[in-house]
Motif scaffolding. Structure first.
Motif, PDB file in Angstrom:
ATOM      1  N   ALA A  54       0.836  -1.205   0.000  1.00 25.74           N
ATOM      2  CA  ALA A  54       0.000   0.000   0.000  1.00 25.74           C
ATOM      3  C   ALA A  54       0.870   1.255   0.000  1.00 25.74           C
ATOM      4  CB  ALA A  54      -0.926  -0.015   1.201  1.00 25.74           C
ATOM      5  N   ILE A  55       1.956   1.192   0.749  1.00 26.41           N
ATOM      6  CA  ILE A  55       2.869   2.337   0.812  1.00 26.41           C
ATOM      7  C   ILE A  55       3.550   2.548  -0.539  1.00 26.41           C
ATOM      8  CG2 ILE A  55       4.989   3.209   1.887  1.00 26.41           C
ATOM      9  CD1 ILE A  55       4.115   1.751   4.452  1.00 26.41           C
ATOM     10  N   ASN A  56       3.898   1.437  -1.191  1.00 29.88           N
ATOM     11  CA  ASN A  56       4.612   1.514  -2.465  1.00 29.88           C
ATOM     12  C   ASN A  56       3.682   1.150  -3.618  1.00 29.88           C
ATOM     13  OD1 ASN A  56       7.688   1.780  -1.604  1.00 29.88           O
ATOM     14  ND2 ASN A  56       6.703   0.270  -0.216  1.00 29.88           N
ATOM     15  N   TYR A  57       2.436   1.599  -3.506  1.00 30.37           N
ATOM     16  CA  TYR A  57       1.408   1.172  -4.461  1.00 30.37           C
ATOM     17  C   TYR A  57       1.727   1.592  -5.892  1.00 30.37           C
ATOM     18  CZ  TYR A  57      -3.181   0.501  -6.556  1.00 30.37           C
ATOM     19  OH  TYR A  57      -4.209   0.094  -7.367  1.00 30.37           O
ATOM     20  N   ASN A  58       2.330   2.747  -6.129  1.00 29.72           N
ATOM     21  CA  ASN A  58       2.571   3.265  -7.474  1.00 29.72           C
ATOM     22  C   ASN A  58       3.930   2.866  -8.028  1.00 29.72           C
ATOM     23  OD1 ASN A  58       0.077   4.651  -7.719  1.00 29.72           O
ATOM     24  ND2 ASN A  58       0.847   6.252  -6.365  1.00 29.72           N
ATOM     25  N   THR A  59       4.617   1.985  -7.345  1.00 27.13           N
ATOM     26  CA  THR A  59       5.938   1.554  -7.834  1.00 27.13           C
ATOM     27  C   THR A  59       5.746   0.438  -8.848  1.00 27.13           C
ATOM     28  OG1 THR A  59       6.196  -0.054  -6.064  1.00 27.13           O
ATOM     29  CG2 THR A  59       7.036   2.175  -5.656  1.00 27.13           C
ATOM     30  N   PRO A  60       6.738   0.285  -9.761  1.00 27.35           N
ATOM     31  CA  PRO A  60       6.618  -0.754 -10.789  1.00 27.35           C
ATOM     32  C   PRO A  60       6.507  -2.177 -10.232  1.00 27.35           C
ATOM     33  CG  PRO A  60       8.327   0.817 -11.369  1.00 27.35           C
ATOM     34  CD  PRO A  60       7.917   1.157  -9.966  1.00 27.35           C
ATOM     35  N   VAL A  61       7.180  -2.462  -9.120  1.00 25.04           N
ATOM     36  CA  VAL A  61       7.136  -3.826  -8.574  1.00 25.04           C
ATOM     37  C   VAL A  61       5.719  -4.182  -8.141  1.00 25.04           C
ATOM     38  CG1 VAL A  61       7.913  -5.303  -6.686  1.00 25.04           C
ATOM     39  CG2 VAL A  61       9.551  -3.866  -7.904  1.00 25.04           C
ATOM     40  N   VAL A  62       5.058  -3.256  -7.457  1.00 29.09           N
ATOM     41  CA  VAL A  62       3.690  -3.528  -6.988  1.00 29.09           C
ATOM     42  C   VAL A  62       2.746  -3.650  -8.177  1.00 29.09           C
ATOM     43  CG1 VAL A  62       1.766  -2.628  -5.650  1.00 29.09           C
ATOM     44  CG2 VAL A  62       4.108  -2.392  -4.803  1.00 29.09           C
ATOM     45  N   LYS A  63       2.914  -2.747  -9.154  1.00 23.41           N
ATOM     46  CA  LYS A  63       2.036  -2.805 -10.320  1.00 23.41           C
ATOM     47  C   LYS A  63       2.256  -4.089 -11.107  1.00 23.41           C
ATOM     48  CE  LYS A  63       1.470   2.176 -10.935  1.00 23.41           C
ATOM     49  NZ  LYS A  63       1.710   3.338 -11.831  1.00 23.41           N
ATOM     50  N   SER A  64       3.558  -4.501 -11.281  1.00 25.47           N
ATOM     51  CA  SER A  64       3.820  -5.737 -12.033  1.00 25.47           C
ATOM     52  C   SER A  64       3.344  -6.971 -11.279  1.00 25.47           C
ATOM     53  CB  SER A  64       5.317  -5.852 -12.325  1.00 25.47           C
ATOM     54  OG  SER A  64       6.044  -6.027 -11.111  1.00 25.47           O
ATOM     55  N   ALA A  65       3.263  -6.886  -9.934  1.00 25.67           N
ATOM     56  CA  ALA A  65       2.786  -8.027  -9.136  1.00 25.67           C
ATOM     57  C   ALA A  65       1.273  -8.177  -9.211  1.00 25.67           C
ATOM     58  CB  ALA A  65       3.213  -7.857  -7.682  1.00 25.67           C
ATOM     59  N   GLY A  66       0.588  -7.142  -9.695  1.00 20.81           N
ATOM     60  CA  GLY A  66      -0.855  -7.250  -9.838  1.00 20.81           C
ATOM     61  C   GLY A  66      -1.599  -6.042  -9.360  1.00 20.81           C
ATOM     62  N   GLY A  67      -0.902  -5.121  -8.762  1.00 17.84           N
ATOM     63  CA  GLY A  67      -1.536  -3.891  -8.308  1.00 17.84           C
ATOM     64  C   GLY A  67      -2.614  -4.177  -7.278  1.00 17.84           C
ATOM     65  N   PRO A  68      -3.840  -3.726  -7.516  1.00 21.03           N
ATOM     66  CA  PRO A  68      -4.920  -3.964  -6.528  1.00 21.03           C
ATOM     67  C   PRO A  68      -5.241  -5.445  -6.323  1.00 21.03           C
ATOM     68  CG  PRO A  68      -5.795  -3.135  -8.605  1.00 21.03           C
ATOM     69  CD  PRO A  68      -4.314  -2.993  -8.711  1.00 21.03           C
ATOM     70  N   MET A  69      -4.896  -6.267  -7.333  1.00 18.84           N
ATOM     71  CA  MET A  69      -5.171  -7.708  -7.183  1.00 18.84           C
ATOM     72  C   MET A  69      -4.305  -8.348  -6.093  1.00 18.84           C
ATOM     73  SD  MET A  69      -5.338 -10.502 -10.249  1.00 18.84           S
ATOM     74  CE  MET A  69      -6.406  -9.429 -11.183  1.00 18.84           C
ATOM     75  N   CYS A  70      -3.168  -7.713  -5.797  1.00 16.60           N
ATOM     76  CA  CYS A  70      -2.296  -8.251  -4.742  1.00 16.60           C
ATOM     77  C   CYS A  70      -3.011  -8.253  -3.400  1.00 16.60           C
ATOM     78  CB  CYS A  70      -1.018  -7.398  -4.652  1.00 16.60           C
ATOM     79  SG  CYS A  70       0.046  -7.531  -6.084  1.00 16.60           S
ATOM     80  N   PHE A  71      -3.770  -7.197  -3.166  1.00 21.98           N
ATOM     81  CA  PHE A  71      -4.482  -7.120  -1.881  1.00 21.98           C
ATOM     82  C   PHE A  71      -5.577  -8.206  -1.796  1.00 21.98           C
ATOM     83  CE2 PHE A  71      -2.909  -2.854  -2.856  1.00 21.98           C
ATOM     84  CZ  PHE A  71      -2.108  -2.626  -1.743  1.00 21.98           C
ATOM     85  N   LEU A  72      -6.212  -8.499  -2.944  1.00 21.32           N
ATOM     86  CA  LEU A  72      -7.218  -9.585  -2.960  1.00 21.32           C
ATOM     87  C   LEU A  72      -6.557 -10.934  -2.700  1.00 21.32           C
ATOM     88  CD1 LEU A  72     -10.068 -10.630  -3.457  1.00 21.32           C
ATOM     89  CD2 LEU A  72      -9.546 -10.676  -5.916  1.00 21.32           C
ATOM     90  N   ILE A  73      -5.371 -11.148  -3.316  1.00 22.42           N
ATOM     91  CA  ILE A  73      -4.669 -12.424  -3.105  1.00 22.42           C
ATOM     92  C   ILE A  73      -4.242 -12.563  -1.648  1.00 22.42           C
ATOM     93  CG2 ILE A  73      -2.612 -13.732  -3.712  1.00 22.42           C
ATOM     94  CD1 ILE A  73      -2.763 -12.453  -6.497  1.00 22.42           C
ATOM     95  N   LEU A  74      -3.675 -11.501  -1.073  1.00 20.83           N
ATOM     96  CA  LEU A  74      -3.234 -11.558   0.332  1.00 20.83           C
ATOM     97  C   LEU A  74      -4.422 -11.749   1.275  1.00 20.83           C
ATOM     98  CD1 LEU A  74      -0.552  -8.713   0.197  1.00 20.83           C
ATOM     99  CD2 LEU A  74      -0.127 -11.169   0.520  1.00 20.83           C
ATOM    100  N   GLY A  75      -5.528 -11.085   0.940  1.00 20.34           N
ATOM    101  CA  GLY A  75      -6.724 -11.273   1.771  1.00 20.34           C
ATOM    102  C   GLY A  75      -7.247 -12.697   1.702  1.00 20.34           C
ATOM    103  N   CYS A  76      -7.250 -13.276   0.486  1.00 23.93           N
ATOM    104  CA  CYS A  76      -7.713 -14.672   0.347  1.00 23.93           C
ATOM    105  C   CYS A  76      -6.796 -15.638   1.073  1.00 23.93           C
ATOM    106  CB  CYS A  76      -7.801 -15.027  -1.132  1.00 23.93           C
ATOM    107  SG  CYS A  76      -9.192 -14.249  -1.982  1.00 23.93           S
TER     108      CYS A  76
END
Length: 823
Positions: A574-596
């Motif tokens: 969330a802190i590094n939300y606009n960085t390329p690593v977070v976006k390439s990992a799935g962006g908002p979908m990362c939070f859904l995966i971690l929540g699941c």
């Protein structure tokens, strides 16, 4: 009463033939004058009764063999009457008389019977009028000895209610009061004696026996009672045979030897027993146990017979040897004055003794069997008459006219003490007193008492086996068809006899209770177990993994750590939300995966403790539902990566449609709804529920029972997503070296497959209580495989390699990949 008239004519015919109806002279041993007359019937002589005639005839009893024991009982009745007449307490100033007949035959001695029934020398048909009822000259009768003779005589006394007290008739038929209303006895009925015999058999564990019996009412009744008594016991009657003058002893003993029968029970009178035992000696029958009935167990001559020791061991049941005070003196005095060889002194055709050669010592030392029954029978009649005459204070009421039925009434309610025995009769006319001795024929030729059995309360049984000199080197002989099975083995019957069987060991999960049913292996209950050859079942241990178990604690901590790491990664992303690593990992979908992943870990907590329906549902539902969403997310990510690098150039319109309609979220939503629907349908059809799993004998494992049919579609959908994810991720295996999402997803899926293959293999090989723990480990490892191998490398780049988390770095990787000719 036609039978009565016919028998009366027989009586007259017999007396005319003998021409003895007007004998004169002094009274003989057979009669005594008195105020009241008692009849006596004794088989002083014995006639086989095998001759047949074309017309009625009487017999001369004195020409038959003398039975010394019966002559002793005859003298005992005479003594009892004399003793009562000399008493000042019993029947004061009243004298008893008797008339005794030698009943030497079961079928040819009716003249004496009718003489007892006659009034003034005549017999009239029984009439219902009071003037004719109970008009017999005899108030009561003592006798007869045998059941067959009694059965022929007793019905003649019953219509007039003349009390008949037998001292030897043991057949059970006489207990039927509707048939024999005025019959009583002072001897134990066959039922009691058979009870004692069976008790002895059980004491020595003799289960394979032969039962020999006299072919008459006494013997047949004893056999019938024996068969009924051993029903339901372990005793088998391997052989039974009736004895008579025509018995083929050779064939009989061959049969006994062939069937290996070592115990022979004999219910027969002494003359039949003599023939049997002498035949056994002559035919060299050896090593048997002979169990004698009370009719011959105290035989005086047989224990001294030459060769008697060769036949084996002789035990018997007998009345206790009871000394009757004054009897010996009476015999010595009687033999000194009586001259019974003079037939002219006799009054009746079967009142001739011809026993002058019998000495007083012969009588005193004769077989004492049934002495007390004779003695107590006479005294019972005297006490009943005492009550009828209202005797007391040294006098009796002689104005009372005594009828037999009055004596009978008092007999039924008698209760007096005689030689320390309380003489009393039950409602069937059977004695409620007495005990029997168990005797052994020792090497001195005597019947030695080795035990006793009380027939009435207090019931007691005792036998001193150490006094018995067994024929088999001092050891108790055995008599079985098959040896007893060892513990844990059941019997399988062979043939018709339950004593003949094979032994079969009881299998696992069953046991044998030999005391209740030695033939059946009983299955243990669902909560019990037993090893092979068991005699009881054991409760199975209830096994499950409690929350306090070390493995449970470790797994729960691991699940909490996973949730914490997922939360930490989410914060970092969330802190590094606009960085390329977070976006390439799935962006908002990362939070859904971690929540699941966090929601999937809920299932782990329900693998411990006692299973319930709710816990069984929650073991699979969160994991199956949210892990499906998790895999769907990775399917989308794999497809997007491949689409960007490989499909976009060839199918640009497909990429545009995917982007326009947000294909990734549409696929994830459809997958979630489909899986939720499938799970709901499956659990509605057959929901999970607690299940007692008993793979091991000694324990019950508490588990959850799942229906594979109900969950198969849900598993199929999850498997399909895994396959698609693996295909798409594998297609991106050759993407830029540092652009490793596809490789990471491929590795995660490979680990996932490896984890569940390992768990499936272990679950096939191991079925213990920790299988649920391993299941929880497999779930947790599946979650950690994605968290560790997909997200943590990206967290490492964000924290420790920020230079790689720039737009320029990612564009250079993509540019170099596109410009590479090989790509």
């Amino acid at each position: 009463m036609a039978v009565k008239w016919v028998l009366a004519h027989l009586y007259l015919l017999g007396c005319l033939q003998r021409a003895l109806t007007e004998c004169t002279g002094a009274p003989s041993e057979f009669e005594l004058e008195g105020d009241y007359l008692i009849g006596g019937l004794f088989d002083i002589h014995h006639d086989s009764g095998t001759d047949y005639h074309d017309r009625p005839e009487t017999i001369v009893c004195s020409r038959q063999p003398v039975i010394l024991s019966s002559y002793r009982r005859f003298q005992l009745m005479r003594f009892s009457v004399e003793e009562i007449n000399n008493s000042t307490e019993l029947l004061p100033n009243v004298s008893l008389g008797y008339e005794i007949f030698d009943h030497c035959s079961d079928t040819h001695n009716f003249p004496g019977i009718f003489h007892l029934m006659s009034v003034n020398g005549t017999i009239q048909p029984w009439d219902e009028s009071p003037s004719q009822r109970n008009s017999s000259r005899t108030i009561a009768v003592v006798g007869i000895y045998t059941s067959t003779a009694t059965l022929g005589v007793a019905p003649l006394f019953m219509p007039d209610r003349i009390p008949m007290i037998s001292y030897g008739a043991a057949s059970s038929i006489f207990s039927r009061k509707f048939q024999f209303p005025s019959f009583l006895r002072t001897v134990q009925p066959n039922k009691n004696v058979i009870d004692m015999v069976v008790k002895i058999l059980q004491h020595f564990n003799w289960h394979w026996v032969s039962f020999l019996y006299i072919d008459d009412d006494y013997g047949r009744d004893a056999q019938d009672k024996f068969i009924k008594k051993i029903n339901g016991t372990e005793i088998c009657m391997a052989h039974t045979e009736d004895l008579d003058l025509n018995t083929d002893y050779l064939r009989m003993f061959r049969h006994i030897k062939l069937h290996k029968i070592n115990v022979i029970i004999v219910f027969a009178p002494e003359w039949t027993a003599e023939a049997l035992i002498k035949s056994a000696i002559n035919q060299n029958v050896t090593n048997k146990v002979w169990l004698a009935g009370d009719a011959w167990s105290l035989h005086k001559n047989l224990p001294k017979e030459k060769g008697i020791r060769n036949i084996g061991t002789v035990l018997g049941v007998a009345e206790p040897k009871m000394t009757i005070p004054g009897f010996s003196d009476f015999i010595y005095s009687s033999k000194a004055h009586t001259q019974c060889e003079n037939a002219e002194q006799e009054m009746f055709c079967n009142q001739i003794c011809n026993c002058n050669t019998i000495s007083a010592e012969d009588i005193i030392t004769a077989d004492p069997s049934f002495s007390f029954p004779v003695y107590s029978a006479v005294y019972a009649i005297a006490h009943a008459l005492h009550a009828v005459l209202q005797c007391g204070a040294g006098k009796c009421n002689n104005n009372i006219t005594v009828y037999p039925h009055m004596v009978l009434k008092e007999l039924k309610r008698l209760n007096f003490t005689l030689l320390n025995q309380s003489v009393q009769f039950d409602e069937n006319g059977d004695p409620t007193f007495g005990s029997y001795s168990i005797v052994f024929w020792n090497h001195s030729g005597d019947a030695e008492v080795v035990g006793f059995y009380n027939f009435y309360p207090p019931f007691q049984y005792f036998i001193n086996s150490t006094k018995i000199q067994w024929h088999e080197n001092g050891k108790v002989p055995t008599s079985v068809c098959s040896e007893k099975c060892r513990e844990g083995y059941s019997r399988k019957q062979e043939g018709v006899h339950k004593c003949c069987f094979n032994c079969t060991i009881c299998p696992n999960g069953a046991y044998i209770n030999s005391t209740e049913d030695p033939y059946t292996c009983i299955s243990c209950k669902d909560t019990e177990w037993s090893a092979e050859g068991s005699t009881s079942c054991n409760l199975q241990r209830v096994e499950y993994i409690p929350f306090t178990d070390a493995s449970a604690i470790v797994i729960i901590i691991g699940a909490l750590v996973l949730v914490a790491l997922s939360l930490a990664v989410s914060v970092l992303f969330a802190i590094n939300y606009n960085t390329p690593v977070v976006k390439s990992a799935g962006g908002p979908m990362c939070f859904l995966i971690l929540g699941c992943l966090s929601l999937c870990s809920i299932s782990v907590f329900f693998y411990f403790g006692v299973p319930t329906t709710a816990s069984c549902v929650l073991r699979f539902l969160p994991f199956l539902l949210f892990f499906t969403v998790n895999i769907a997310c990775f399917v989308v990510r794999s497809f997007q990566i491949v689409c960007i690098f490989k499909i976009a150039a060839k199918f640009p319109r497909l990429l545009n449609l995917w982007m326009k309609y947000h294909g990734q979220w549409l696929l994830i939503t459809v997958t979630f709804i489909t899986q939720a629907t499938l799970i709901t349908i499956g659990y509605s059809i057959e929901p999970p529920k607690p299940y007692n799993y008993t793979c091991f004998q000694k324990e019950i494992i508490l588990q959850c029972n799942y229906s594979l049919e109900a969950k198969s579609v849900s598993f199929f959908l999850l498997s399909l997503l895994c396959c698609l994810c693996f295909i798409f991720s594998y297609m991106g295996k050759n993407l830029p070296k540092n652009y490793n999402e596809a490789k990471a997803i491929t590795l995660c899926l490979f680990l996932l497959i490896l984890i569940w293959i390992s768990f499936t293999t272990i679950s096939i090989l191991y079925q213990g209580k920790y299988i649920e723990t391993l299941h929880a480990v497999a779930v947790l490892c599946s979650l950690y495989s994605f968290l560790v191998w997909y997200f943590l490398p990206k967290c490492y780049i964000i924290i420790f390699q920020p230079q790689k988390n720039t737009q320029q770095y990612f564009q250079s990787l993509i540019k170099s990949f596109i410009c590479t000719p090989s790509q």
